[in-house]
Write a protein that holds these residues in place. Structure first.
Motif, mmCIF file in Angstrom:
data_model
loop_
_atom_site.group_PDB
_atom_site.id
_atom_site.type_symbol
_atom_site.label_atom_id
_atom_site.label_comp_id
_atom_site.label_asym_id
_atom_site.label_seq_id
_atom_site.Cartn_x
_atom_site.Cartn_y
_atom_site.Cartn_z
ATOM 1 N N LYS A 64 29.704 -9.643 17.691
ATOM 2 C CA LYS A 64 30.854 -10.195 16.960
ATOM 3 C C LYS A 64 31.832 -9.097 16.557
ATOM 4 O O LYS A 64 32.810 -9.353 15.854
ATOM 5 C CB LYS A 64 30.366 -10.960 15.734
ATOM 6 C CG LYS A 64 29.701 -12.273 16.119
ATOM 7 C CD LYS A 64 29.067 -12.965 14.937
ATOM 8 C CE LYS A 64 28.474 -14.312 15.360
ATOM 9 N NZ LYS A 64 27.588 -14.874 14.342
ATOM 10 N N GLY A 65 31.536 -7.866 16.959
ATOM 11 C CA GLY A 65 32.493 -6.776 16.742
ATOM 12 C C GLY A 65 32.243 -5.898 15.533
ATOM 13 O O GLY A 65 33.051 -5.030 15.212
ATOM 14 N N TYR A 66 31.119 -6.118 14.830
ATOM 15 C CA TYR A 66 30.835 -5.279 13.660
ATOM 16 C C TYR A 66 30.136 -3.991 14.073
ATOM 17 O O TYR A 66 29.354 -3.981 15.022
ATOM 18 C CB TYR A 66 29.948 -6.022 12.650
ATOM 19 C CG TYR A 66 30.617 -7.252 12.086
ATOM 20 C CD1 TYR A 66 31.586 -7.145 11.089
ATOM 21 C CD2 TYR A 66 30.298 -8.526 12.560
ATOM 22 C CE1 TYR A 66 32.213 -8.265 10.573
ATOM 23 C CE2 TYR A 66 30.924 -9.659 12.060
ATOM 24 C CZ TYR A 66 31.881 -9.524 11.075
ATOM 25 O OH TYR A 66 32.511 -10.633 10.578
ATOM 26 N N GLN A 67 30.450 -2.921 13.335
ATOM 27 C CA GLN A 67 29.675 -1.692 13.470
ATOM 28 C C GLN A 67 28.437 -1.865 12.587
ATOM 29 O O GLN A 67 28.543 -2.367 11.470
ATOM 30 C CB GLN A 67 30.509 -0.502 12.970
ATOM 31 C CG GLN A 67 29.791 0.833 13.070
ATOM 32 C CD GLN A 67 30.648 1.981 12.547
ATOM 33 O OE1 GLN A 67 31.437 1.809 11.621
ATOM 34 N NE2 GLN A 67 30.509 3.144 13.131
ATOM 35 N N VAL A 68 27.273 -1.486 13.096
ATOM 36 C CA VAL A 68 26.036 -1.649 12.332
ATOM 37 C C VAL A 68 25.373 -0.290 12.125
ATOM 38 O O VAL A 68 25.092 0.430 13.084
ATOM 39 C CB VAL A 68 25.053 -2.615 13.052
ATOM 40 C CG1 VAL A 68 23.759 -2.762 12.234
ATOM 41 C CG2 VAL A 68 25.693 -3.989 13.264
ATOM 42 N N LEU A 69 25.154 0.061 10.850
ATOM 43 C CA LEU A 69 24.550 1.343 10.491
ATOM 44 C C LEU A 69 23.335 1.123 9.602
ATOM 45 O O LEU A 69 23.182 0.055 9.012
ATOM 46 C CB LEU A 69 25.565 2.220 9.734
ATOM 47 C CG LEU A 69 26.884 2.532 10.446
ATOM 48 C CD1 LEU A 69 27.847 3.238 9.500
ATOM 49 C CD2 LEU A 69 26.662 3.385 11.694
ATOM 50 N N VAL A 70 22.462 2.144 9.513
ATOM 51 C CA VAL A 70 21.349 2.085 8.549
ATOM 52 C C VAL A 70 21.528 3.183 7.502
ATOM 53 O O VAL A 70 22.104 4.234 7.785
ATOM 54 C CB VAL A 70 19.956 2.237 9.223
ATOM 55 C CG1 VAL A 70 19.634 1.035 10.089
ATOM 56 C CG2 VAL A 70 19.852 3.528 10.021
ATOM 57 N N LEU A 71 21.038 2.906 6.302
ATOM 58 C CA LEU A 71 21.046 3.892 5.216
ATOM 59 C C LEU A 71 19.750 3.673 4.445
ATOM 60 O O LEU A 71 19.608 2.697 3.719
ATOM 61 C CB LEU A 71 22.254 3.693 4.295
ATOM 62 C CG LEU A 71 22.335 4.652 3.098
ATOM 63 C CD1 LEU A 71 22.511 6.096 3.553
ATOM 64 C CD2 LEU A 71 23.478 4.266 2.170
ATOM 65 N N SER A 72 18.787 4.586 4.667
ATOM 66 C CA SER A 72 17.456 4.287 4.150
ATOM 67 C C SER A 72 16.746 5.532 3.626
ATOM 68 O O SER A 72 16.870 6.609 4.204
ATOM 69 C CB SER A 72 16.620 3.680 5.289
ATOM 70 O OG SER A 72 15.396 3.196 4.813
ATOM 71 N N ASN A 73 16.023 5.340 2.522
ATOM 72 C CA ASN A 73 15.098 6.373 2.066
ATOM 73 C C ASN A 73 13.886 6.293 2.980
ATOM 74 O O ASN A 73 13.196 5.273 3.015
ATOM 75 C CB ASN A 73 14.676 6.134 0.607
ATOM 76 C CG ASN A 73 15.789 6.480 -0.361
ATOM 77 O OD1 ASN A 73 16.829 7.026 0.023
ATOM 78 N ND2 ASN A 73 15.585 6.168 -1.629
ATOM 79 N N PHE A 74 13.664 7.361 3.726
ATOM 80 C CA PHE A 74 12.674 7.286 4.796
ATOM 81 C C PHE A 74 12.041 8.645 5.000
ATOM 82 O O PHE A 74 12.721 9.658 5.064
ATOM 83 C CB PHE A 74 13.385 6.850 6.095
ATOM 84 C CG PHE A 74 12.598 5.869 6.898
ATOM 85 C CD1 PHE A 74 12.576 4.543 6.539
ATOM 86 C CD2 PHE A 74 11.860 6.274 7.997
ATOM 87 C CE1 PHE A 74 11.828 3.621 7.271
ATOM 88 C CE2 PHE A 74 11.109 5.378 8.726
ATOM 89 C CZ PHE A 74 11.097 4.039 8.368
ATOM 90 N N ALA A 75 10.714 8.655 5.122
ATOM 91 C CA ALA A 75 9.996 9.922 5.309
ATOM 92 C C ALA A 75 9.802 10.220 6.793
ATOM 93 O O ALA A 75 9.721 9.305 7.617
ATOM 94 C CB ALA A 75 8.630 9.835 4.616
ATOM 95 N N HIS A 76 9.693 11.501 7.107
ATOM 96 C CA HIS A 76 9.454 11.931 8.488
ATOM 97 C C HIS A 76 8.191 11.269 9.040
ATOM 98 O O HIS A 76 8.148 10.791 10.164
ATOM 99 C CB HIS A 76 9.325 13.457 8.540
ATOM 100 C CG HIS A 76 8.784 13.953 9.843
ATOM 101 N ND1 HIS A 76 7.450 14.270 10.020
ATOM 102 C CD2 HIS A 76 9.382 14.153 11.043
ATOM 103 C CE1 HIS A 76 7.254 14.648 11.280
ATOM 104 N NE2 HIS A 76 8.415 14.581 11.916
#
Length: 203
Positions: free
Chosen positions: A102-114
């Motif tokens: 639908k034309g949206y840019q999709v990003l993630v932003l997450s507290n995440f461990a190696h």
């Protein structure tokens, strides 16, 4: 109202289940040991430093053991490989694909461990479909610190008012809102789709 162009997802309990209680239960520990493990790990400040990437896996383990030396054996056993702590949400990949179509840019932003990134790759296949984002351990900063949001906005040249951020924790949303980012408290996909529609996002 600005039109929303970018949808930003948290990962844990939004795109994949962070089911640490069920994971630790699998080892058959007593209730008392389970509660001690939780206190020494996910409920301790060391876990946040894990997500920050400030400590190596060994240093994190040492911190957990220092929190409760009496359960060193159980800590080492249960955290040697944490595959299974993250659980697949079947809607993640199709939802991301749909938003992108639908034309949206999709990003993630997450507290995440190696360790989680490494051990739970099978559940993180949706990362191949997003347009980018930030995992905290790679940046040495965690939500709700201002720096992690600023970095995401700068790196992708985002206009805050053209973004919406979905997270399951109010504190992380409040920090994003300070930048002017629209926010949705995630309680489940159907409710989130409703909230996104109110913001003009065809989700």
């Amino acid at each position: 109202m600005e039109m929303i162009k970018t949808v930003i997802f948290d990962i844990g309990n939004v795109l994949a289940g962070f089911e640490w209680e069920a994971y630790f239960r699998k080892f058959g520990y007593s209730k008392e040991v389970l509660s001690r493990i939780a206190k020494a790990t996910v409920r301790s400040s060391a876990w946040s430093e894990y997500d920050r990437g400030a400590l190596t896996d060994e240093e994190v383990m040492d911190s957990f053991i220092r929190n409760d030396p009496g359960i060193e054996k159980e800590l080492r056993e249960s955290l040697e490989n944490i595959n299974g702590m993250l659980v697949r949400y079947e809607y993640a990949v199709p939802w991301i694909q749909e938003l992108k179509q639908k034309g949206y840019q999709v990003l993630v932003l997450s507290n995440f461990a190696h360790r989680a990134h490494h051990d739970c790759k099978d559940v993180l296949d949706f990362l191949d479909y997003v347009d980018g984002g930030i995992l905290s351990y790679q940046e040495k900063t965690v939500k709700p610190e201002q720096e992690i949001y600023r970095r995401l906005l700068d790196r992708y040249g985002l206009v805050p008012e053209e973004c919406v951020f979905l997270d399951d924790l109010e504190t992380n949303l409040a920090a994003a809102a300070k930048f002017g980012i629209h926010t949705v408290l995630f309680t489940g996909k159907d409710a989130a789709v409703e909230e996104l529609r109110k913001l003009g996002v065809e989700a």
